[in-house]
Design a protein around this motif. Sequence first.
Motif, PDB file in Angstrom:
ATOM      1  N   LYS A  69      29.901 -50.984  60.145  1.00 39.61           N
ATOM      2  CA  LYS A  69      28.761 -50.770  60.774  1.00 39.61           C
ATOM      3  C   LYS A  69      27.886 -49.544  60.088  1.00 39.61           C
ATOM      4  CE  LYS A  69      30.949 -51.494  65.409  1.00 39.61           C
ATOM      5  NZ  LYS A  69      31.154 -50.798  66.699  1.00 39.61           N
ATOM      6  N   ALA A  70      28.665 -48.677  59.270  1.00 37.27           N
ATOM      7  CA  ALA A  70      27.800 -47.597  58.347  1.00 37.27           C
ATOM      8  C   ALA A  70      27.104 -48.345  57.205  1.00 37.27           C
ATOM      9  CB  ALA A  70      28.925 -46.506  57.811  1.00 37.27           C
ATOM     10  N   GLY A  71      27.470 -49.804  57.049  1.00 37.12           N
ATOM     11  CA  GLY A  71      26.675 -50.154  55.836  1.00 37.12           C
ATOM     12  C   GLY A  71      27.467 -50.324  54.620  1.00 37.12           C
ATOM     13  N   GLU A  72      28.564 -50.066  54.676  1.00 35.74           N
ATOM     14  CA  GLU A  72      29.464 -50.016  53.348  1.00 35.74           C
ATOM     15  C   GLU A  72      29.729 -51.396  52.980  1.00 35.74           C
ATOM     16  OE1 GLU A  72      30.750 -46.451  51.635  1.00 35.74           O
ATOM     17  OE2 GLU A  72      28.649 -47.078  52.357  1.00 35.74           O
ATOM     18  N   PRO A  73      29.441 -51.855  51.608  1.00 35.93           N
ATOM     19  CA  PRO A  73      29.729 -53.152  51.280  1.00 35.93           C
ATOM     20  C   PRO A  73      31.356 -53.447  50.974  1.00 35.93           C
ATOM     21  CG  PRO A  73      28.746 -51.804  49.460  1.00 35.93           C
ATOM     22  CD  PRO A  73      28.501 -50.909  50.453  1.00 35.93           C
ATOM     23  N   GLU A  74      31.672 -54.707  50.975  1.00 36.05           N
ATOM     24  CA  GLU A  74      33.214 -54.870  50.928  1.00 36.05           C
ATOM     25  C   GLU A  74      33.843 -54.167  49.699  1.00 36.05           C
ATOM     26  OE1 GLU A  74      32.705 -59.466  49.571  1.00 36.05           O
ATOM     27  OE2 GLU A  74      32.388 -58.789  51.571  1.00 36.05           O
ATOM     28  N   VAL A  75      33.110 -54.278  48.572  1.00 35.14           N
ATOM     29  CA  VAL A  75      33.406 -53.978  47.225  1.00 35.14           C
ATOM     30  C   VAL A  75      33.759 -52.412  47.268  1.00 35.14           C
ATOM     31  CG1 VAL A  75      32.832 -53.653  44.826  1.00 35.14           C
ATOM     32  CG2 VAL A  75      32.276 -55.922  46.089  1.00 35.14           C
ATOM     33  N   ARG A  76      32.817 -51.591  47.817  1.00 37.26           N
ATOM     34  CA  ARG A  76      32.882 -50.115  47.936  1.00 37.26           C
ATOM     35  C   ARG A  76      34.342 -49.800  48.750  1.00 37.26           C
ATOM     36  NH1 ARG A  76      27.802 -47.529  49.626  1.00 37.26           N
ATOM     37  NH2 ARG A  76      26.931 -48.686  47.892  1.00 37.26           N
ATOM     38  N   VAL A  77      34.724 -50.432  50.060  1.00 37.44           N
ATOM     39  CA  VAL A  77      35.573 -50.326  50.889  1.00 37.44           C
ATOM     40  C   VAL A  77      36.823 -50.519  50.329  1.00 37.44           C
ATOM     41  CG1 VAL A  77      36.811 -51.006  53.009  1.00 37.44           C
ATOM     42  CG2 VAL A  77      33.963 -50.886  53.032  1.00 37.44           C
ATOM     43  N   VAL A  78      37.136 -51.720  49.341  1.00 34.34           N
ATOM     44  CA  VAL A  78      38.314 -52.297  49.012  1.00 34.34           C
ATOM     45  C   VAL A  78      38.581 -50.985  47.851  1.00 34.34           C
ATOM     46  CG1 VAL A  78      39.342 -53.728  47.715  1.00 34.34           C
ATOM     47  CG2 VAL A  78      38.173 -54.404  49.514  1.00 34.34           C
ATOM     48  N   PHE A  79      37.487 -50.529  47.112  1.00 30.10           N
ATOM     49  CA  PHE A  79      37.453 -49.669  45.753  1.00 30.10           C
ATOM     50  C   PHE A  79      38.085 -48.225  46.344  1.00 30.10           C
ATOM     51  CE2 PHE A  79      35.850 -45.819  43.963  1.00 30.10           C
ATOM     52  CZ  PHE A  79      36.448 -45.991  42.455  1.00 30.10           C
ATOM     53  N   TYR A  80      37.722 -47.706  47.393  1.00 31.13           N
ATOM     54  CA  TYR A  80      38.231 -46.529  47.901  1.00 31.13           C
ATOM     55  C   TYR A  80      39.409 -46.604  48.416  1.00 31.13           C
ATOM     56  CZ  TYR A  80      33.586 -44.055  46.665  1.00 31.13           C
ATOM     57  OH  TYR A  80      32.681 -43.500  45.999  1.00 31.13           O
ATOM     58  N   PHE A  81      39.727 -47.551  49.013  1.00 30.27           N
ATOM     59  CA  PHE A  81      41.220 -47.796  49.788  1.00 30.27           C
ATOM     60  C   PHE A  81      42.019 -47.763  48.422  1.00 30.27           C
ATOM     61  CE2 PHE A  81      44.565 -50.816  50.525  1.00 30.27           C
ATOM     62  CZ  PHE A  81      45.182 -50.157  51.350  1.00 30.27           C
ATOM     63  N   SER A  82      41.766 -48.782  47.309  1.00 29.55           N
ATOM     64  CA  SER A  82      42.721 -48.753  46.452  1.00 29.55           C
ATOM     65  C   SER A  82      42.836 -47.339  45.481  1.00 29.55           C
ATOM     66  CB  SER A  82      42.032 -49.855  45.342  1.00 29.55           C
ATOM     67  OG  SER A  82      41.803 -50.962  45.860  1.00 29.55           O
ATOM     68  N   LEU A  83      41.894 -46.493  45.377  1.00 35.56           N
ATOM     69  CA  LEU A  83      41.829 -45.235  44.805  1.00 35.56           C
ATOM     70  C   LEU A  83      42.928 -44.399  45.581  1.00 35.56           C
ATOM     71  CD1 LEU A  83      40.475 -43.874  42.292  1.00 35.56           C
ATOM     72  CD2 LEU A  83      38.720 -43.059  43.937  1.00 35.56           C
ATOM     73  N   MET A  84      42.591 -44.372  46.538  1.00 35.24           N
ATOM     74  CA  MET A  84      43.150 -43.546  47.685  1.00 35.24           C
ATOM     75  C   MET A  84      44.875 -43.939  47.354  1.00 35.24           C
ATOM     76  SD  MET A  84      41.400 -42.233  50.945  1.00 35.24           S
ATOM     77  CE  MET A  84      42.771 -41.201  51.202  1.00 35.24           C
ATOM     78  N   GLY A  85      45.035 -45.285  47.576  1.00 38.69           N
ATOM     79  CA  GLY A  85      46.513 -45.753  47.193  1.00 38.69           C
ATOM     80  C   GLY A  85      47.302 -45.241  46.013  1.00 38.69           C
ATOM     81  N   ALA A  86      46.386 -45.370  44.844  1.00 37.12           N
ATOM     82  CA  ALA A  86      46.829 -44.888  43.740  1.00 37.12           C
ATOM     83  C   ALA A  86      47.344 -43.277  43.748  1.00 37.12           C
ATOM     84  CB  ALA A  86      45.834 -44.949  42.559  1.00 37.12           C
TER      85      ALA A  86
END
Length: 303
Positions: A174-191
């Motif tokens: 809803k905030a307009g974040e593209p899927e690539v950015r969403v998955v990137f930050y999730f992966s970054l936090m996972g690392a």
Amino acid sequence: MKPRVSPYLQMVLATMLFAAMGVCVKFASRDFGTAAVVSARGGVGAIIMILIARAAQTPLRTRVPLLHVKRGLAGVTALSMWFYAMGQLPLATSVTLNYMSSIWMAVFLLMQAAFLGGKRVDPRIVLAIGVGFLGVALVLHPTLAKDQMFAGLIAVASGMLSATAYLQVTALGKAGEPEVRVVFYFSLMGAGLGALTWLIPGQGNPTAWSEIPMHAWLALLGVGAFATIAQLLMTRAYGQGNTLVVANLQYLGIVHASLLGTWLFDETLRWDALLGMALIIGSGMASTRLKSAPPPEAREARQ
């Protein structure tokens, strides 16, 4: 313009890749601790997403970092719990218990209606929730003799946290974040969070670094690669297809996990566990359908 690849085919491929990820988790967990598996999943995923973002010319800078942090905390915690359970339980059992997220979403909806004055909940959703938890009891029952109850409860809790993570993903969309950015930050936090977990006593690897075989390293890389590609396919499937159909297709992952667990790990499930899995799948599909449909009185008002 219709997508080049059917969103439903993308979801089917995603379930296959998630099942392959589960196989890699089980192989990697023989030599690596949960912290290492989570960090590898995040690190490999972040690298893949950087390459995809550059190819698609999608900037990774975000205006809503707090939303990504909330999603990351819930998602990475759920992922860590799931990976732990996957290393201890039969593959199909851990996948089934984690896939309870749709049932937990129905529980959250029920609690919102009861305590926060939300919309009236269709009583059939309450029935679906009850059937789902009956399925959990049947799935967990066979594990008592194997001292796997704790891992089973961890898998159940991972499904609950996954439901909260999905809510955060919706907010990011809803905030307009593209899927690539969403998955990137999730992966970054996972690392990052996975690496920090190494500092906790008892979270090291069961095998010394110098003695870890090559196939375990390959399995570790496979966790990140399969999970990241599957997550992208799933995200696109939800964005392009009918939500109800896509949500129900995710349960194919349990079938894939059952077949792979039997083939690769000689895992067998008793009849009560199979019945419990069927109840969880059925109640999850019913919960998704009922949440997507208008209440009976609304349908009657339109007639």
